[in-house]
Design a protein around this motif. Structure first.
Motif, PDB file in Angstrom:
ATOM      1  N   UNK B 184       1.218  -1.195   0.300  1.00 42.44           N
ATOM      2  CA  UNK B 184       0.287   0.153   0.083  1.00 42.44           C
ATOM      3  C   UNK B 184       1.122   0.891   0.012  1.00 42.44           C
ATOM      4  N   UNK B 185       0.296   2.282  -0.523  1.00 39.57           N
ATOM      5  CA  UNK B 185       1.444   4.023   0.058  1.00 39.57           C
ATOM      6  C   UNK B 185       0.878   4.409   1.177  1.00 39.57           C
ATOM      7  N   UNK B 186       1.492   4.492   2.437  1.00 41.56           N
ATOM      8  CA  UNK B 186       1.355   4.889   3.650  1.00 41.56           C
ATOM      9  C   UNK B 186       0.074   6.028   3.726  1.00 41.56           C
ATOM     10  N   UNK B 187      -0.151   6.176   4.569  1.00 45.03           N
ATOM     11  CA  UNK B 187      -0.812   7.693   4.514  1.00 45.03           C
ATOM     12  C   UNK B 187       0.024   8.416   5.171  1.00 45.03           C
ATOM     13  N   UNK B 188      -0.430  10.012   5.173  1.00 49.18           N
ATOM     14  CA  UNK B 188       0.843  11.163   5.703  1.00 49.18           C
ATOM     15  C   UNK B 188      -0.637  11.792   7.246  1.00 49.18           C
ATOM     16  N   UNK B 189      -0.496  11.676   8.052  1.00 44.51           N
ATOM     17  CA  UNK B 189      -0.965  12.157   9.035  1.00 44.51           C
ATOM     18  C   UNK B 189      -0.570  14.041   8.916  1.00 44.51           C
ATOM     19  N   UNK B 190      -2.025  14.439   9.293  1.00 45.70           N
ATOM     20  CA  UNK B 190      -1.695  15.891   9.310  1.00 45.70           C
ATOM     21  C   UNK B 190      -1.411  16.436  10.601  1.00 45.70           C
ATOM     22  N   UNK B 191      -1.154  17.873  10.821  1.00 42.39           N
ATOM     23  CA  UNK B 191      -1.015  18.253  11.523  1.00 42.39           C
ATOM     24  C   UNK B 191      -1.027  18.306  13.317  1.00 42.39           C
ATOM     25  N   UNK B 192      -2.776  18.234  13.175  1.00 43.35           N
ATOM     26  CA  UNK B 192      -3.364  18.148  13.450  1.00 43.35           C
ATOM     27  C   UNK B 192      -3.259  16.733  14.261  1.00 43.35           C
ATOM     28  N   UNK B 193      -3.712  15.837  14.028  1.00 41.35           N
ATOM     29  CA  UNK B 193      -3.203  14.539  14.447  1.00 41.35           C
ATOM     30  C   UNK B 193      -2.028  13.919  14.970  1.00 41.35           C
ATOM     31  N   UNK B 194      -1.190  14.777  14.320  1.00 44.98           N
ATOM     32  CA  UNK B 194       0.068  14.156  15.419  1.00 44.98           C
ATOM     33  C   UNK B 194      -0.154  14.796  16.164  1.00 44.98           C
ATOM     34  N   UNK B 195       0.252  16.435  16.742  1.00 46.99           N
ATOM     35  CA  UNK B 195       0.005  16.715  17.985  1.00 46.99           C
ATOM     36  C   UNK B 195      -1.181  16.396  18.841  1.00 46.99           C
ATOM     37  N   UNK B 196      -2.024  15.258  18.710  1.00 41.59           N
ATOM     38  CA  UNK B 196      -3.258  14.688  18.792  1.00 41.59           C
ATOM     39  C   UNK B 196      -2.320  13.385  19.893  1.00 41.59           C
ATOM     40  N   UNK B 197      -1.674  12.697  18.907  1.00 41.55           N
ATOM     41  CA  UNK B 197      -0.901  11.845  18.697  1.00 41.55           C
ATOM     42  C   UNK B 197       0.088  11.870  20.267  1.00 41.55           C
ATOM     43  N   UNK B 198       0.849  12.936  19.739  1.00 40.90           N
ATOM     44  CA  UNK B 198       1.863  13.159  20.645  1.00 40.90           C
ATOM     45  C   UNK B 198       1.618  13.380  21.969  1.00 40.90           C
ATOM     46  N   UNK B 199       0.094  13.518  22.503  1.00 41.91           N
ATOM     47  CA  UNK B 199      -0.196  13.748  24.133  1.00 41.91           C
ATOM     48  C   UNK B 199      -1.048  12.668  23.964  1.00 41.91           C
ATOM     49  N   UNK B 200      -1.247  12.054  23.139  1.00 48.22           N
ATOM     50  CA  UNK B 200      -1.789  10.661  23.528  1.00 48.22           C
ATOM     51  C   UNK B 200      -1.733   9.716  24.461  1.00 48.22           C
ATOM     52  N   UNK B 201      -2.120   9.224  26.063  1.00 48.25           N
ATOM     53  CA  UNK B 201      -1.889   8.089  26.685  1.00 48.25           C
ATOM     54  C   UNK B 201      -1.048   6.848  26.262  1.00 48.25           C
ATOM     55  N   UNK B 202      -0.235   7.013  26.407  1.00 46.23           N
ATOM     56  CA  UNK B 202       0.394   4.801  25.573  1.00 46.23           C
ATOM     57  C   UNK B 202       0.973   4.317  27.018  1.00 46.23           C
TER      58      UNK B 202
END
Lengths: 312, 252
Positions: B184-202
């Motif tokens: 497949x061709x992996x999708x790019x994340x948008x800036x908002x998604x990146x910010x949300x992912x950075x703050x996500x609890x792991x």
């Protein structure tokens, strides 16, 4: 204790990689070869070469590779025979079960091994990390008998008529959970035959996009070369799979292989061993392709392509 | 039928132009390494997201390492994965990593586990196959196509063999697939998604020590320059002239 070599075969032929493993395994004396197949007789003759003490045949339901079958058979055989090491080709099928044998039996393991030595009775394996820029010598202190997946093309394949003993081993009965259905031949575009081309212009990741590919298509046409590519551009859908050179593409043998922006991953280099002259242009002076190139230039690929179109 | 797909992601290390070995010569000084998300794992993540889009369910990202390895995990979260789990471990070899990951597979009970075929920094092709064995799951390596039939709960997959040949195989999940790039061709994340992912609890678990390791590195070294390449010097124009001459001569 001798090494156990697991034979790899396809379409009724034992692959050269198998006979390379037989050569590599001589460190601990003549090897035992395990042959897992349905039609065993003709395959067994193909691995009866000098350096093989014993051929153990294991009859299974079909000739085609199924990972579960190989995992169960090889793990059982290793437990019974306790070989000094288990040697498996570093291939698509090899990585499908070899690491599993090591995990099931808690054995040492290394893949893409390109150097082997013996220290006392312990194996030392050399392999590369970080795109080939670092080599590492590995030891296996947790187990005496590692599973080693060996890089192809490093050891010369054992040739000649051997005189190996033959024995059989019963496969542990288990229904495979990954069932082989069929083989499908690669998609071929009839007008592209990389394997017969004498001059290949090969492009890699640095060519980036459709505009870049178009520039090199024109260049190839102008200089009379056949356009080829390494994997990344094919994965991006920018160029036909029929033009891919490397382990999962074509093995080529041109007079001249002119590579632009190809860094030279192991899987790519496998495909160009037969090239008479390799010329590489890459902006990265550390690119592994320079290790195999006859001529190299550290430069921007588009600049050199522009100039080549002018001076040709 | 909702599918739960667990994707194992590795944050790979890349040598910068200058690197240094530790005094014992067993590893590279890690502070000087650059990091990135393993390309094969991005393809694996994308494939999991597409399966969720088609069949519903959940995509869980799993990684093994210290906090710095959350880079790859958060990249996968930014692409759209539901949640992330990290196993805290200093393991570097594939068997130790597989031992660290296996308890999470057992706890999560996914329908499918995806790993990249290999990691760009190590190229062993081992972690997925080892993890499958430790988790007691069937494994198919080097998968470039997955057709999942939800009513029959089976997958027909294509493995990419040498020379571009394909082996079609049938697998009944749960199973582990190692995913090849190009699927497949992996999708790019948008800036908002990146910010949300950075703050996500792991969620972080401690790894249990592995019963055995694949290997121990005795020493690392820069290979002697094995190359014999003659380098063409000068600007692009002179390189091109020189190169054209060599090509013409060699073609005869």
């Amino acid at each position: 204790m001798s090494a156990l070599v697991v034979a790899h075969h396809s379409d009724g032929e034992v692959t050269p990689a198998t006979r390379e493993l037989i050569s590599a395994g001589q460190l601990t004396g003549p090897v035992t070869v395990a042959l897992i197949a349905r039609t065993l007789a003709t395959l067994a003759d193909q691995v009866d070469v000098p350096g093989v003490a014993e051929i153990v045949t294991v009859e299974v339901a079909q000739d085609a590779f199924e990972p579960d079958v190989y995992l169960d058979v090889v793990a059982a055989l290793v437990q019974e025979r306790r070989p000094a090491a288990t040697l498996v080709p570093f291939s698509v099928d090899g990585i499908g079960y070899g690491p599993g044998v090591a995990a099931r039996l808690s054995l040492g393991f290394a893949a893409d091994v390109h150097g082997l030595a013996l220290e006392g009775s312990q194996f030392l394996a050399t392999r590369s990390f970080y795109g080939g820029r670092i080599h590492a010598e590995l030891e296996f202190p947790d187990t005496a008998a590692p599973v080693l997946l060996l890089r192809s093309g490093v050891w010369a394949p054992a040739e000649g008529q051997g005189n190996a003993g033959r024995s059989t081993f019963s496969a542990p009965p288990r229904l495979s959970r990954v069932r082989h259905l069929e083989f499908v031949a690669p998609e071929v575009a009839s007008d592209i035959d990389l394997t017969e081309a004498s001059f290949l212009l090969a492009i890699g990741r640095a060519v980036r996009d459709a505009d870049g590919v178009a520039q090199f298509e024109h260049l190839a046409e102008q200089i009379g070369a056949t356009l080829a590519a390494s994997r990344p551009l094919v994965d991006l859908g920018l160029i036909s799979r029929a033009r891919q050179v490397g382990q999962s593409g074509k093995i080529v043998k041109p007079k001249v292989y002119l590579a632009f922006g190809i860094s030279g991953a192991v899987q790519h280099l496998v495909g160009i061993r037969g090239a008479e002259t390799v010329i590489a242009v890459n902006v990265d002076p550390e690119a592994p392709i320079f290790e195999v190139a006859d001529y190299g230039a550290v430069a921007d690929v588009f600049d050199v392509a522009d100039q080549l179109a002018r001076v040709w | 039928v909702a599918l739960k797909v667990l994707v194992c992601v590795k944050t790979i290390e890349q040598l910068s132009d200058e690197f240094e070995l530790t005094p014992d010569g067993r590893e590279v000084v890690r502070e000087r390494l650059e990091t990135a998300t393993n390309e094969w794992d991005l393809a694996a993540t994308e494939e999991a997201l597409r399966m969720r889009e088609e069949f519903g369910g959940e995509v869980v990202i799993l990684t093994c390492g210290d906090a710095a390895t959350e880079l790859g995990l958060r990249r996968a979260l930014a692409m759209g994965a539901d949640r992330g789990v990290r196993v805290e471990s200093s393991a570097r070899d594939p068997l130790s990593i597989a031992y660290a990951l296996a308890p999470v597979v057992a706890a999560e009970q996914p329908d499918l586990v995806f790993c990249g075929v290999q990691s760009a920094d190590s190229v062993q092709g081992a972690t997925g196959t080892m993890l499958a064995t430790l988790a007691g799951l069937p494994c198919a390596a080097v998968v470039r196509r997955i057709q999942y039939n939800e009513t029959r709960r089976r997958a027909v997959i294509e493995r990419e063999l040498e020379g571009g040949r394909i082996a079609r195989m049938e697998v009944h999940p749960p199973a582990v697939f190692t995913i090849q790039t190009g699927i497949n061709r992996p999708r790019h994340a948008n800036l908002r998604a990146i910010k949300r992912a950075d703050a996500a609890e792991v969620k972080v678990f401690q790894a249990v020590p592995p019963p055995s390791r694949a290997y121990v590195v005795r020493r690392m070294f820069a290979p002697a320059a094995g190359g014999h390449a003659e380098f063409l010097e000068g600007d692009a124009a002179s390189i091109a002239r020189h190169l054209a001459g060599i090509v013409r001569e060699r073609l005869g």
